[in-house]
Motif scaffolding. Structure first.
Motif, PDB file in Angstrom:
ATOM      1  N   TYR A  69      51.537  55.444  46.402  1.00 56.13           N
ATOM      2  CA  TYR A  69      50.433  54.537  46.683  1.00 56.13           C
ATOM      3  C   TYR A  69      51.017  53.203  47.126  1.00 56.13           C
TER       4      TYR A  69
ATOM      5  N   GLN B  82      50.127  49.067  47.263  1.00 55.35           N
ATOM      6  CA  GLN B  82      49.255  48.046  46.693  1.00 55.35           C
ATOM      7  C   GLN B  82      49.662  46.674  47.196  1.00 55.35           C
TER       8      GLN B  82
ATOM      9  N   GLY C 287      46.952  41.425  44.933  1.00 57.31           N
ATOM     10  CA  GLY C 287      45.551  41.102  44.694  1.00 57.31           C
ATOM     11  C   GLY C 287      44.570  42.181  45.099  1.00 57.31           C
ATOM     12  N   GLU C 288      45.096  43.338  45.526  1.00 56.76           N
ATOM     13  CA  GLU C 288      44.208  44.421  45.949  1.00 56.76           C
ATOM     14  C   GLU C 288      44.463  45.671  45.108  1.00 56.76           C
ATOM     15  N   ALA C 289      43.584  46.649  45.266  1.00 55.51           N
ATOM     16  CA  ALA C 289      43.740  47.914  44.548  1.00 55.51           C
ATOM     17  C   ALA C 289      44.732  48.815  45.282  1.00 55.51           C
ATOM     18  N   PRO C 290      45.362  49.743  44.582  1.00 51.80           N
ATOM     19  CA  PRO C 290      46.255  50.701  45.233  1.00 51.80           C
ATOM     20  C   PRO C 290      45.491  51.598  46.203  1.00 51.80           C
TER      21      PRO C 290
ATOM     22  N   PHE D 267      46.072  55.285  48.625  1.00 51.67           N
ATOM     23  CA  PHE D 267      46.873  56.494  48.751  1.00 51.67           C
ATOM     24  C   PHE D 267      47.700  56.485  50.030  1.00 51.67           C
TER      25      PHE D 267
ATOM     26  N   PHE E 154      52.035  56.801  36.387  1.00 51.88           N
ATOM     27  CA  PHE E 154      52.538  55.892  37.412  1.00 51.88           C
ATOM     28  C   PHE E 154      53.840  55.232  36.978  1.00 51.88           C
TER      29      PHE E 154
ATOM     30  N   ASP F 224      56.318  51.820  37.539  1.00 51.76           N
ATOM     31  CA  ASP F 224      55.972  50.399  37.519  1.00 51.76           C
ATOM     32  C   ASP F 224      55.870  49.792  38.914  1.00 51.76           C
TER      33      ASP F 224
END
Lengths: 110, 115
Positions: A35, A37, A40-43, A45, A100, A102
């Motif tokens: 993923y 990221q 400041g945003e979401a992961p 795919f 996940f 890190d």
């Protein structure tokens, strides 16, 4: 238990190629995900590997070796917008959650 | 179609108060996950729902945290008696269930600040 290791940080130059490694030790294996990221945003795919070998998708490729518990994400022709965190995640069972790592923070410099 | 939505997008609360965070998964996705992410850190798994099975609560950090999923769709994460260390971004994700599916689609997150 589950253990996933990735480098914490990497730096590369715009236009270059970078390889982000991920090693895992899990009880069972049913697929590995990458993923992306941005800060400041979401992961979101990027790729999925369940069989050994290389999966290519445009500038991004992902490789898996199940016998070695190893994967890498290869980014070609780096662009400034590729600066982000890259998360490796392993799905250990056929119906369970993914674990996940890190994440690896990639900084692309001009 | 619509993606995963979360509300509120930001929440500021006082220490000791309870908060509720909401997640609307993608329609048809039977799996739903909650994660917590502190600034500059990786994703910390909290809880996982899959269809009608008992949820996997193995990641909940304390009994102050609970979550439910009503009707196999919307989920609410509740944090009771909030502490300053609960400040983080709470991310929800959903995916198709089953043996081969697993790609998770993430919502935008709720940024929680406990003063």
């Amino acid at each position: 238990g589950q253990n996933i290791d990735q480098p914490t940080e990497m730096t590369a130059t715009e236009g270059a190629i970078v390889q982000i490694n991920c090693t895992y030790q899990t009880s069972g294996f049913n697929g590995l995900f990458w993923y992306q990221q941005h800060a400041g945003e979401a992961p979101t795919f990027l790729s999925y590997n369940v069989l050994d070998g290389l999966e290519e998708k445009g500038r991004f490729s992902s490789f898996l070796s199940r016998s070695k518990g190893y994967s890498y994400l290869l980014l070609k022709e780096l662009q400034m917008k590729d600066s982000a965190s890259y998360l490796c995640a392993v799905k250990a069972t056929n119906a369970g959650k993914s674990t996940f790592g890190d994440g690896t923070t990639l900084t692309v410099k001009p | 179609g619509a993606g995963v939505s979360q509300s509120p997008s930001n929440k500021v609360t006082e220490k000791g108060k309870d908060v509720e965070l909401r997640c609307d998964p993608i329609s048809g996705h039977t799996a739903l996950y909650w994660y917590r992410q502190s600034l500059g850190q990786g994703l910390e798994f909290l809880i996982y729902f899959q269809g009608n099975s008992a949820p996997d609560k193995s990641g909940l950090p304390s009994d102050r945290f609970s979550a439910e999923r009503t009707g196999g769709s919307v989920s609410t994460l509740t944090i009771q008696r909030t502490q300053q260390e609960d400040s983080a971004v709470y991310l929800c994700a959903s995916s198709l269930g089953g043996k081969t599916a697993g790609t998770q689609y993430f919502g935008p997150g709720t940024r929680l600040l406990v003063l």
